[in-house]
Write an enzyme that holds these catalytic residues in place. Structure first.
Site, PDB file in Angstrom:
ATOM      1  CG  ASP A 123      -2.031   0.984   1.217  1.00 43.26           C
ATOM      2  OD1 ASP A 123      -3.090   0.734   0.609  1.00 43.26           O
ATOM      3  OD2 ASP A 123      -1.834   2.042   1.823  1.00 43.26           O
ATOM      4  CG  ASP A 249      -6.109  -4.710  -3.895  1.00 37.87           C
ATOM      5  OD1 ASP A 249      -7.031  -3.911  -3.621  1.00 37.87           O
ATOM      6  OD2 ASP A 249      -4.912  -4.443  -3.720  1.00 37.87           O
ATOM      7  CG  HIS A 278      -5.664  -3.233  -0.238  1.00 39.22           C
ATOM      8  ND1 HIS A 278      -4.871  -2.945  -1.333  1.00 39.22           N
ATOM      9  CD2 HIS A 278      -5.260  -2.395   0.758  1.00 39.22           C
ATOM     10  CE1 HIS A 278      -4.017  -1.972  -1.009  1.00 39.22           C
ATOM     11  NE2 HIS A 278      -4.237  -1.627   0.241  1.00 39.22           N
TER      12      HIS A 278
END
Length: 298
Positions: A123, A249, A278
């Protein structure tokens, strides 16, 4: 509020008891000082460092399923970014910038004198950790990229909806709801409590609320030029890299994973983990830990 002693700016420090009795999280806290702020990390094992970096809106707790598998192959170091976890949290949103986050991470890594490191990024820690790798290639031996990217432009329409949601909810931002909504499997209440632990009051949430605004969706965004430099430098990264994404995701697609792997000369072909959202560390933590351990050992 009165800032904790020794801080360079007004900041919130989450009470220690918020982190008591969290599932799978029995690690003693360690602290480094960066620009007058206290930055928390945990450490386990010996050998070459394996640095596990979190993104939005998580903290080191995200990696609790991976640490036991990685400890036999290296010195596992899991920091909390400034504004997250047990690290200090500046109160002003303008205190959070891409350059500022990077400077804190760089100072942390240099203070620990990391050498021969494996960087695992996910991320928002992708733009941060990858910037450190290309800026200090003599200290980094390999990369592991988990559902991340670096560049200019929204990753997906889903991400734009997420940014708009964070803007709307304001101080009502709840980390556990975001994590649960981005996982395939339901999370236990004690796990959800772990994600909310750093943010007991509105003052603690400035960093989590600021991160979506730091993604450069336009070329004139303040983060854009630096991120493009990182992306360009990755085109020359010939050391080993593992691109490990998930199949469910809604932000980063498997096609994005394939483009990222093709962009990095040292990367293996992109690998897609089935049955994970995710936060693949939650959905398939043990599986990806084993894959990373094989990658490091090889």
């Amino acid at each position: 509020m009165t800032p904790p002693p020794g801080l360079a700016t007004d900041a919130y420090r989450t009470p220690d008891e918020r982190f008591d009795e969290l599932p799978g999280w029995t690690y003693a806290p360690h602290y480094a000082t960066v620009a007058g702020l206290r930055m928390h990390f945990v450490e386990a094992g010996v050998g070459a460092p394996i640095v596990l970096l979190h993104g939005e809106p998580t903290w080191g707790f995200l990696y609790r399923k991976l640490i036991p598998t990685l400890v036999p192959v290296g010195r596992v170091i899991v920091p909390d970014l400034i504004g997250f976890g047990r690290s200090d949290k500046p109160l002003r949103p303008e205190a959070y910038t891409y350059d500022g986050h990077y400077a804190a991470l760089e100072r942390f890594a240099l203070e620990l004198d990391l050498q021969g490191a494996t960087l695992v990024v996910h991320d928002w820690s992708g733009p941060l950790g990858l910037r450190f790798a290309v800026g200090h290639p003599e200290r980094v031996e390999r990369l592991v990229l988990l559902n991340t990217g670096v560049g200019v432009g929204a990753p997906s329409p889903e991400w734009l909806r997420f940014r708009d949601l964070v803007r709307r909810v304001g101080d009502g931002f709840t980390a556990s709801r975001l994590v649960q909504a981005s996982c395939v499997a339901p999370l236990d209440d004690t796990v959800l409590r772990g994600y909310d632990a750093p943010f007991p009051v509105a003052d603690a949430k400035a960093g989590a609320r600021a991160f979506p605004e730091l993604v450069p969706t336009e070329p004139d965004h303040p983060s854009a030029a630096a991120m493009l430099r990182v992306r360009d430098a990755l085109a020359g990264w010939e050391k080993p890299a593992l691109v490990l994404f998930s199949d469910s995701d809604r932000v980063f697609s498997s096609a994005h994973a394939e483009r990222l792997a093709a962009h990095i000369p040292g990367a293996l072909p992109a690998e897609i983990v089935a049955g994970a959202g995710h936060f693949l560390q939650e959905d398939r933590g043990e599986e990806i830990a084993a894959r990373i351990a094989r990658f490091v050992a090889a």
